[in-house]
Design a protein around this motif. Structure first.
Motif, PDB file in Angstrom:
ATOM      1  N   PRO A   4       0.808  -1.226   0.000  1.00 39.55           N
ATOM      2  CA  PRO A   4       0.000   0.000   0.000  1.00 39.55           C
ATOM      3  C   PRO A   4       0.839   1.274   0.000  1.00 39.55           C
ATOM      4  O   PRO A   4       0.459   2.271  -0.617  1.00 39.55           O
ATOM      5  CB  PRO A   4      -0.840  -0.121   1.274  1.00 39.55           C
ATOM      6  CG  PRO A   4      -0.114  -1.087   2.139  1.00 39.55           C
ATOM      7  CD  PRO A   4       0.608  -2.010   1.215  1.00 39.55           C
ATOM      8  N   GLU A   5       1.991   1.236   0.659  1.00 38.05           N
ATOM      9  CA  GLU A   5       2.853   2.415   0.680  1.00 38.05           C
ATOM     10  C   GLU A   5       3.382   2.746  -0.718  1.00 38.05           C
ATOM     11  O   GLU A   5       3.531   3.915  -1.069  1.00 38.05           O
ATOM     12  CB  GLU A   5       4.013   2.232   1.664  1.00 38.05           C
ATOM     13  CG  GLU A   5       3.598   2.300   3.118  1.00 38.05           C
ATOM     14  CD  GLU A   5       3.003   0.993   3.649  1.00 38.05           C
ATOM     15  OE1 GLU A   5       3.074  -0.054   2.954  1.00 38.05           O
ATOM     16  OE2 GLU A   5       2.452   1.021   4.760  1.00 38.05           O
ATOM     17  N   ALA A   6       3.669   1.711  -1.507  1.00 38.22           N
ATOM     18  CA  ALA A   6       4.146   1.937  -2.877  1.00 38.22           C
ATOM     19  C   ALA A   6       3.052   2.587  -3.726  1.00 38.22           C
ATOM     20  O   ALA A   6       3.325   3.512  -4.503  1.00 38.22           O
ATOM     21  CB  ALA A   6       4.602   0.625  -3.511  1.00 38.22           C
ATOM     22  N   ALA A  10       3.191   6.273  -5.359  1.00 38.71           N
ATOM     23  CA  ALA A  10       2.936   6.482  -6.785  1.00 38.71           C
ATOM     24  C   ALA A  10       1.851   7.534  -6.976  1.00 38.71           C
ATOM     25  O   ALA A  10       1.979   8.423  -7.824  1.00 38.71           O
ATOM     26  CB  ALA A  10       2.532   5.168  -7.446  1.00 38.71           C
ATOM     27  N   GLY A  11       0.799   7.446  -6.187  1.00 36.22           N
ATOM     28  CA  GLY A  11      -0.271   8.446  -6.264  1.00 36.22           C
ATOM     29  C   GLY A  11       0.238   9.835  -5.937  1.00 36.22           C
ATOM     30  O   GLY A  11      -0.100  10.815  -6.614  1.00 36.22           O
ATOM     31  N   GLU A  26      -4.292   4.736  -7.930  1.00 35.86           N
ATOM     32  CA  GLU A  26      -3.209   4.304  -7.035  1.00 35.86           C
ATOM     33  C   GLU A  26      -3.636   4.424  -5.568  1.00 35.86           C
ATOM     34  O   GLU A  26      -3.377   3.533  -4.758  1.00 35.86           O
ATOM     35  CB  GLU A  26      -1.940   5.116  -7.280  1.00 35.86           C
ATOM     36  CG  GLU A  26      -1.291   4.867  -8.609  1.00 35.86           C
ATOM     37  CD  GLU A  26      -0.711   3.458  -8.753  1.00 35.86           C
ATOM     38  OE1 GLU A  26      -0.508   2.749  -7.752  1.00 35.86           O
ATOM     39  OE2 GLU A  26      -0.453   3.064  -9.904  1.00 35.86           O
ATOM     40  N   LEU A  27      -4.297   5.516  -5.247  1.00 34.90           N
ATOM     41  CA  LEU A  27      -4.751   5.715  -3.863  1.00 34.90           C
ATOM     42  C   LEU A  27      -5.846   4.722  -3.496  1.00 34.90           C
ATOM     43  O   LEU A  27      -5.876   4.199  -2.379  1.00 34.90           O
ATOM     44  CB  LEU A  27      -5.234   7.151  -3.682  1.00 34.90           C
ATOM     45  CG  LEU A  27      -4.151   8.216  -3.889  1.00 34.90           C
ATOM     46  CD1 LEU A  27      -4.775   9.593  -3.957  1.00 34.90           C
ATOM     47  CD2 LEU A  27      -3.098   8.137  -2.792  1.00 34.90           C
ATOM     48  N   LEU A  28      -6.737   4.448  -4.434  1.00 37.04           N
ATOM     49  CA  LEU A  28      -7.783   3.449  -4.195  1.00 37.04           C
ATOM     50  C   LEU A  28      -7.180   2.071  -3.958  1.00 37.04           C
ATOM     51  O   LEU A  28      -7.651   1.322  -3.101  1.00 37.04           O
ATOM     52  CB  LEU A  28      -8.768   3.412  -5.370  1.00 37.04           C
ATOM     53  CG  LEU A  28      -9.727   4.587  -5.446  1.00 37.04           C
ATOM     54  CD1 LEU A  28     -10.408   4.620  -6.801  1.00 37.04           C
ATOM     55  CD2 LEU A  28     -10.744   4.523  -4.320  1.00 37.04           C
ATOM     56  N   ILE A  33      -5.857  -2.368  -0.268  1.00 35.26           N
ATOM     57  CA  ILE A  33      -4.904  -3.285   0.352  1.00 35.26           C
ATOM     58  C   ILE A  33      -4.873  -3.090   1.863  1.00 35.26           C
ATOM     59  O   ILE A  33      -4.843  -4.054   2.626  1.00 35.26           O
ATOM     60  CB  ILE A  33      -3.488  -3.085  -0.246  1.00 35.26           C
ATOM     61  CG1 ILE A  33      -3.479  -3.452  -1.734  1.00 35.26           C
ATOM     62  CG2 ILE A  33      -2.459  -3.926   0.508  1.00 35.26           C
ATOM     63  CD1 ILE A  33      -2.228  -3.008  -2.469  1.00 35.26           C
ATOM     64  N   ARG A  34      -4.861  -1.828   2.293  1.00 35.91           N
ATOM     65  CA  ARG A  34      -4.835  -1.524   3.729  1.00 35.91           C
ATOM     66  C   ARG A  34      -5.948  -0.529   4.047  1.00 35.91           C
ATOM     67  O   ARG A  34      -5.756   0.688   3.980  1.00 35.91           O
ATOM     68  CB  ARG A  34      -3.472  -0.954   4.116  1.00 35.91           C
ATOM     69  CG  ARG A  34      -3.308  -0.890   5.634  1.00 35.91           C
ATOM     70  CD  ARG A  34      -1.893  -0.567   6.028  1.00 35.91           C
ATOM     71  NE  ARG A  34      -1.799   0.867   6.253  1.00 35.91           N
ATOM     72  CZ  ARG A  34      -0.668   1.554   6.203  1.00 35.91           C
ATOM     73  NH1 ARG A  34       0.463   0.961   5.892  1.00 35.91           N
ATOM     74  NH2 ARG A  34      -0.661   2.830   6.450  1.00 35.91           N
TER      75      ARG A  34
END
Length: 86
Positions: A4-6, A10-11, A26-28, A33-34
């Motif tokens: 999720p951090e990746a 990216a977002g 990307e944020l979604l 994921i988390r």
């Protein structure tokens, strides 16, 4: 792909380039994921707020506060969104 951090990073990079709409997927993915990823919910809420999608922004700011009740930004933006919707 399951980091999720990746996806959040990216977002954030996409936002810095000015492609706000392109950052949302990307944020979604990060919050999928988390689900308790407060920072990602906050930024997603800001994107929705910029698009005039106040109900969606409200939902994201609420989720951000569930993930981290101490965050000031989603709390302030939530108040603003509620105020704008009336």
């Amino acid at each position: 792909p399951r980091n999720p951090e990746a996806h959040f990073a990216a977002g954030a990079c996409i936002i810095r380039k000015g492609a706000f709409d392109a950052a949302a997927p990307e944020l979604l993915e990060a919050v999928w994921i988390r689900p308790g990823f407060a920072e990602a919910h906050t930024v997603l809420g800001i994107l929705y707020e910029r698009q005039g999608l106040l109900y969606e922004a409200f939902q994201e700011f609420t989720e951000a506060l569930k993930g981290d009740p101490a965050l000031a930004e989603p709390r302030a933006r939530l108040r603003a969104v509620v105020g704008e919707s009336h």
